[in-house]
Write an enzyme that holds these catalytic residues in place. Structure first.
Site, PDB file in Angstrom:
ATOM      1  N   HIS A 284      36.573  -9.572  69.224  1.00 45.50           N
ATOM      2  CA  HIS A 284      35.734  -8.736  68.365  1.00 45.50           C
ATOM      3  C   HIS A 284      34.305  -9.280  68.395  1.00 45.50           C
ATOM      4  O   HIS A 284      34.086 -10.489  68.575  1.00 45.50           O
ATOM      5  CB  HIS A 284      36.259  -8.751  66.925  1.00 45.50           C
ATOM      6  CG  HIS A 284      37.505  -7.937  66.730  1.00 45.50           C
ATOM      7  ND1 HIS A 284      38.023  -7.632  65.496  1.00 45.50           N
ATOM      8  CD2 HIS A 284      38.343  -7.361  67.627  1.00 45.50           C
ATOM      9  CE1 HIS A 284      39.124  -6.899  65.625  1.00 45.50           C
ATOM     10  NE2 HIS A 284      39.340  -6.726  66.919  1.00 45.50           N
TER      11      HIS A 284
ATOM     12  N   GLU B  41      32.234  -9.940  66.081  1.00 45.94           N
ATOM     13  CA  GLU B  41      31.955 -11.012  65.112  1.00 45.94           C
ATOM     14  C   GLU B  41      32.380 -12.380  65.655  1.00 45.94           C
ATOM     15  O   GLU B  41      31.665 -13.375  65.538  1.00 45.94           O
ATOM     16  CB  GLU B  41      32.721 -10.783  63.800  1.00 45.94           C
ATOM     17  CG  GLU B  41      32.378  -9.505  63.063  1.00 45.94           C
ATOM     18  CD  GLU B  41      33.347  -8.377  63.399  1.00 45.94           C
ATOM     19  OE1 GLU B  41      33.611  -8.139  64.597  1.00 45.94           O
ATOM     20  OE2 GLU B  41      33.822  -7.735  62.456  1.00 45.94           O
TER      21      GLU B  41
ATOM     22  N   CYS C  85      37.365  -7.016  60.041  1.00 45.19           N
ATOM     23  CA  CYS C  85      38.820  -7.005  59.860  1.00 45.19           C
ATOM     24  C   CYS C  85      39.229  -8.341  59.233  1.00 45.19           C
ATOM     25  O   CYS C  85      38.417  -9.262  59.137  1.00 45.19           O
ATOM     26  CB  CYS C  85      39.514  -6.784  61.201  1.00 45.19           C
ATOM     27  SG  CYS C  85      39.571  -8.269  62.236  1.00 45.19           S
TER      28      CYS C  85
ATOM     29  N   CYS D 162      38.420 -11.456  61.446  1.00 46.94           N
ATOM     30  CA  CYS D 162      37.006 -11.830  61.524  1.00 46.94           C
ATOM     31  C   CYS D 162      36.478 -12.334  60.183  1.00 46.94           C
ATOM     32  O   CYS D 162      35.637 -13.231  60.130  1.00 46.94           O
ATOM     33  CB  CYS D 162      36.186 -10.645  62.015  1.00 46.94           C
ATOM     34  SG  CYS D 162      36.536 -10.252  63.749  1.00 46.94           S
TER      35      CYS D 162
END
Lengths: 143, 143
Positions: free
Chosen positions: B47, B49, B77, B80
């Protein structure tokens, strides 16, 4: 779990918090194994579970591990529990329960959220004492 | 957020779900920026992040980012959000809210768990419409 405990002991010998993880396929064959590498990598996301899941996916050439079991010596934290869900693992087997940092049976309880898209089977407490003994020995030596 | 939106648009152009993230220091200087690379890396943990946080930590040579802000186009999410806590970021600024996959204001609500050791300041809904428009355009083109 024996292999995960070996990875955890190896992590302790490197000065890492002793947590080890293994990903096995439907036949029980080991696809990947890793110990915690947070200190070595200077990266708090380098938990044993993340490293093992990523290595297993790379080995299979797939981001999904639907027939696989993640075995780890300590209850996964919320980050690792969510990662295991994203990798679609079939089952998570863990050793010691972690009331302070765990995210499966404690804390954020990742799999209990209705928005969690994939919930693996969970088996906790497997060789719990061996896992906890490694952790206790590590932290008591540091104090 | 402008830079994060640029990263999100670049991710969409690569066929990735359009999410972008930036880590800035106390002066507002950009330490790292990344777009989603889940497809390119075959890795559901890639991801935006996580990639940006890891790159910022590598750049500073430290696993902790206590003066830093993580700015991301979509509500993080649970994975993260927990990672941002581990990196000890001071603040999380995010764009669109994510009732289906978010883990800050929705789902597992990572920072609401009493066992969460570090809770950043949270600012949600910044340029929400721009972020959401990118995501909607991406998914409607796929249908």
């Amino acid at each position: 779990m024996e292999r995960a405990l070996i990875e955890a002991a190896a992590a302790a010998a490197r000065g890492e918090v002793p947590v080890g993880a293994v990903v096995t396929d439907a036949t029980g064959a080991v696809l990947a194994a890793a110990g915690n590498e947070v200190e070595a990598r200077n990266d708090p996301t380098a938990h044993a579970e993340i490293l093992a899941l990523r290595a297993a996916a790379a080995r299979l050439g797939s981001p999904r591990l639907p027939d696989c079991t993640l075995t780890v010596t300590l209850e996964p934290c919320p980050m690792c529990a969510q990662a295991a869900s994203f990798f679609r693992v079939k089952r998570i087997v863990f050793g010691a329960y972690d009331p302070k940092g765990g995210g499966v049976e404690h804390g954020a309880r990742i799999f209990a959220a209705p928005s969690c898209h994939h919930v693996p089977e969970i088996v906790g407490g497997v060789r719990e004492t061996d896992s906890a003994t490694l952790l206790r020995a590590f932290f008591s030596a540091r104090r």
